[in-house]
Write a protein that holds these residues in place. Sequence first.
Motif, PDB file in Angstrom:
ATOM      1  N   UNK A  56     -23.259  -7.814 -16.265  1.00 27.58           N
ATOM      2  CA  UNK A  56     -24.388  -6.879 -16.348  1.00 27.58           C
ATOM      3  C   UNK A  56     -25.010  -6.531 -14.999  1.00 27.58           C
ATOM      4  N   UNK A  57     -24.908  -7.432 -14.002  1.00 27.22           N
ATOM      5  CA  UNK A  57     -25.531  -7.154 -12.705  1.00 27.22           C
ATOM      6  C   UNK A  57     -24.557  -6.523 -11.706  1.00 27.22           C
ATOM      7  N   UNK A  58     -23.346  -6.189 -12.139  1.00 23.72           N
ATOM      8  CA  UNK A  58     -22.383  -5.542 -11.253  1.00 23.72           C
ATOM      9  C   UNK A  58     -22.843  -4.125 -10.945  1.00 23.72           C
ATOM     10  N   UNK A  59     -22.756  -3.724  -9.674  1.00 24.08           N
ATOM     11  CA  UNK A  59     -23.193  -2.403  -9.237  1.00 24.08           C
ATOM     12  C   UNK A  59     -21.988  -1.498  -8.971  1.00 24.08           C
ATOM     13  N   UNK A  60     -22.174  -0.175  -9.029  1.00 23.86           N
ATOM     14  CA  UNK A  60     -21.061   0.732  -8.723  1.00 23.86           C
ATOM     15  C   UNK A  60     -20.437   0.482  -7.357  1.00 23.86           C
ATOM     16  N   UNK A  61     -21.248   0.145  -6.355  1.00 23.74           N
ATOM     17  CA  UNK A  61     -20.699  -0.099  -5.015  1.00 23.74           C
ATOM     18  C   UNK A  61     -19.840  -1.357  -4.986  1.00 23.74           C
ATOM     19  N   UNK A  62     -20.041  -2.273  -5.936  1.00 24.10           N
ATOM     20  CA  UNK A  62     -19.176  -3.444  -6.030  1.00 24.10           C
ATOM     21  C   UNK A  62     -17.779  -3.060  -6.487  1.00 24.10           C
ATOM     22  N   UNK A  63     -17.655  -1.893  -7.076  1.00 28.29           N
ATOM     23  CA  UNK A  63     -16.366  -1.396  -7.545  1.00 28.29           C
ATOM     24  C   UNK A  63     -15.717  -0.496  -6.503  1.00 28.29           C
ATOM     25  N   UNK A  64     -16.480   0.457  -5.994  1.00 30.07           N
ATOM     26  CA  UNK A  64     -15.908   1.476  -5.108  1.00 30.07           C
ATOM     27  C   UNK A  64     -15.938   1.091  -3.639  1.00 30.07           C
ATOM     28  N   UNK A  65     -16.948   0.299  -3.234  1.00 26.02           N
ATOM     29  CA  UNK A  65     -17.132  -0.014  -1.821  1.00 26.02           C
ATOM     30  C   UNK A  65     -18.366   0.692  -1.268  1.00 26.02           C
ATOM     31  N   UNK A  75     -20.426   2.114   2.706  1.00 26.07           N
ATOM     32  CA  UNK A  75     -20.459   2.268   4.159  1.00 26.07           C
ATOM     33  C   UNK A  75     -21.538   1.356   4.738  1.00 26.07           C
ATOM     34  N   UNK A  76     -21.175   0.561   5.739  1.00 24.17           N
ATOM     35  CA  UNK A  76     -22.146  -0.310   6.396  1.00 24.17           C
ATOM     36  C   UNK A  76     -22.122  -0.039   7.904  1.00 24.17           C
ATOM     37  N   UNK A  77     -23.230  -0.354   8.553  1.00 18.13           N
ATOM     38  CA  UNK A  77     -23.331  -0.077   9.986  1.00 18.13           C
ATOM     39  C   UNK A  77     -22.788  -1.269  10.767  1.00 18.13           C
ATOM     40  N   UNK A  78     -21.726  -1.012  11.530  1.00 18.62           N
ATOM     41  CA  UNK A  78     -21.116  -2.027  12.394  1.00 18.62           C
ATOM     42  C   UNK A  78     -21.804  -1.972  13.760  1.00 18.62           C
ATOM     43  N   UNK A  79     -22.563  -3.007  14.065  1.00 16.66           N
ATOM     44  CA  UNK A  79     -23.322  -3.007  15.321  1.00 16.66           C
ATOM     45  C   UNK A  79     -22.406  -3.055  16.533  1.00 16.66           C
ATOM     46  N   UNK A  80     -21.279  -3.736  16.430  1.00 20.80           N
ATOM     47  CA  UNK A  80     -20.358  -3.792  17.575  1.00 20.80           C
ATOM     48  C   UNK A  80     -19.760  -2.424  17.866  1.00 20.80           C
ATOM     49  N   UNK A  81     -19.415  -1.700  16.793  1.00 21.76           N
ATOM     50  CA  UNK A  81     -18.808  -0.379  16.955  1.00 21.76           C
ATOM     51  C   UNK A  81     -19.847   0.733  17.061  1.00 21.76           C
ATOM     52  N   UNK A 126     -21.349   2.296  14.678  1.00 24.93           N
ATOM     53  CA  UNK A 126     -21.026   3.375  13.739  1.00 24.93           C
ATOM     54  C   UNK A 126     -20.917   2.796  12.331  1.00 24.93           C
ATOM     55  N   UNK A 127     -20.950   3.706  11.345  1.00 23.54           N
ATOM     56  CA  UNK A 127     -20.779   3.285   9.962  1.00 23.54           C
ATOM     57  C   UNK A 127     -19.292   3.109   9.652  1.00 23.54           C
ATOM     58  N   UNK A 128     -18.987   2.052   8.961  1.00 19.84           N
ATOM     59  CA  UNK A 128     -17.604   1.712   8.620  1.00 19.84           C
ATOM     60  C   UNK A 128     -17.505   1.548   7.107  1.00 19.84           C
ATOM     61  N   UNK A 129     -16.429   2.043   6.544  1.00 14.29           N
ATOM     62  CA  UNK A 129     -16.207   1.931   5.107  1.00 14.29           C
ATOM     63  C   UNK A 129     -15.620   0.561   4.766  1.00 14.29           C
ATOM     64  N   UNK A 130     -16.330  -0.150   3.907  1.00 14.73           N
ATOM     65  CA  UNK A 130     -15.788  -1.385   3.356  1.00 14.73           C
ATOM     66  C   UNK A 130     -15.274  -1.050   1.965  1.00 14.73           C
ATOM     67  N   UNK A 131     -13.947  -0.997   1.848  1.00 13.72           N
ATOM     68  CA  UNK A 131     -13.337  -0.569   0.591  1.00 13.72           C
ATOM     69  C   UNK A 131     -13.548  -1.608  -0.501  1.00 13.72           C
ATOM     70  N   UNK A 132     -13.846  -1.113  -1.690  1.00 15.64           N
ATOM     71  CA  UNK A 132     -14.006  -1.987  -2.837  1.00 15.64           C
ATOM     72  C   UNK A 132     -12.671  -2.293  -3.492  1.00 15.64           C
ATOM     73  N   UNK A 133     -12.679  -3.125  -4.528  1.00 13.80           N
ATOM     74  CA  UNK A 133     -11.427  -3.510  -5.196  1.00 13.80           C
ATOM     75  C   UNK A 133     -10.709  -2.366  -5.882  1.00 13.80           C
ATOM     76  N   UNK A 134     -11.367  -1.202  -6.032  1.00 10.88           N
ATOM     77  CA  UNK A 134     -10.711  -0.066  -6.654  1.00 10.88           C
ATOM     78  C   UNK A 134      -9.583   0.483  -5.774  1.00 10.88           C
ATOM     79  N   UNK A 135      -9.584   0.134  -4.491  1.00 10.77           N
ATOM     80  CA  UNK A 135      -8.530   0.585  -3.577  1.00 10.77           C
ATOM     81  C   UNK A 135      -7.326  -0.361  -3.712  1.00 10.77           C
ATOM     82  N   UNK A 136      -6.546  -0.132  -4.736  1.00 10.55           N
ATOM     83  CA  UNK A 136      -5.400  -0.982  -5.043  1.00 10.55           C
ATOM     84  C   UNK A 136      -4.435  -0.202  -5.914  1.00 10.55           C
TER      85      UNK A 136
END
Length: 325
Positions: free
Chosen positions: A79-88, A90-96, A98-108
């Motif tokens: 019940x507490x699963x969110x859509x982003x937990x499925x699709x992934x 974008x998070x901000x990478x401080x080293x880079x 820039x925003x980087x896409x963290x792919x969710x488990x749907x990328x399979x």
Amino acid sequence: MTETTYPAVSSPDTLIQAIKASISRVIIGHQDTVDLLLTALLSEGHVLLEDVPGTGKTMLAKSLAQSLDFTFSRIQFTPDLLPLDVTGLNYFDQKESRFVLRKGPVFTHVLLADEINRATPRTQSSLLEAMEEGQVTIDGETCVLERPFFVIATQNPVETAGTYPLPEAQLDRFLMQVSMGYPSREEELAILDRFGQTSPLTGLSPVCSLQDFTRLCQAAAQVYVHPALKGYLTDLSQATRKDSQVRSGVSPRGSLALYRAVRSYALIQGRDYAVPEDIKILAVPVLAHRLITAHSFDSRSSGQEIIRRLLSSVPLPTEDWGGRL
């Protein structure tokens, strides 16, 4: 890193038999279910497995993925699963910086959506775009999923507490709804022997490359369906819309799903043409869950009974089914 070597194959039938033999090294029995899953996969569809826990749904999905050298992901829907937990996301990478896409488990290639009806409708709907269009939208950006993309979703038919029934629009996205069922006594004894110490899944090697799988899909698309058999399929769909026990019958999407499944199933049975038995075998798993019956109680069982009744009442023409016009 060593390159995977695949067995030499000379025909689609030889390749299909190699896939079945690989899966049978892990899965005991359930040959009909394996055929249906391969049918859905070759038809670029998805499967809803409705079964009690412990019948081998996860093992079957993993065996299929490993036999075909596909990537595999599993999501435990809660019940507490969110859509982003499925699709992934974008998070901000401080080293880079820039925003980087963290792919969710749907990328399979093969996604096991375990107990999909435990997630909220909002999270369930996050799979709709992926299942229908082979893509997901994250922060307004469309990301295309690698093909093939095959969803095996499960739900428990007994336990209903804390669940959110799948709406008709999402049920219609599944090519089939099937059940594995319990094993026979002999099969259960064989399971004890095979899984008593180690899992045979660990030693499973791919027998089919992505290129070979593409060739199988192309062969399925070339399977011949006699015009009279297309007419029978259409008459069956039309009959669901006129039945007094059905509020909403099979849509053209359902007719097309059955047509694609019939061609794939014929190929899996070693034929380059379809026969009436293909439709009779596939009609219940492909069409029954698409019906909205007049009586909502136990709608799945009533939908299956309606399709079986129509199969016996809709006239079937007699033709030379393999004869090309």
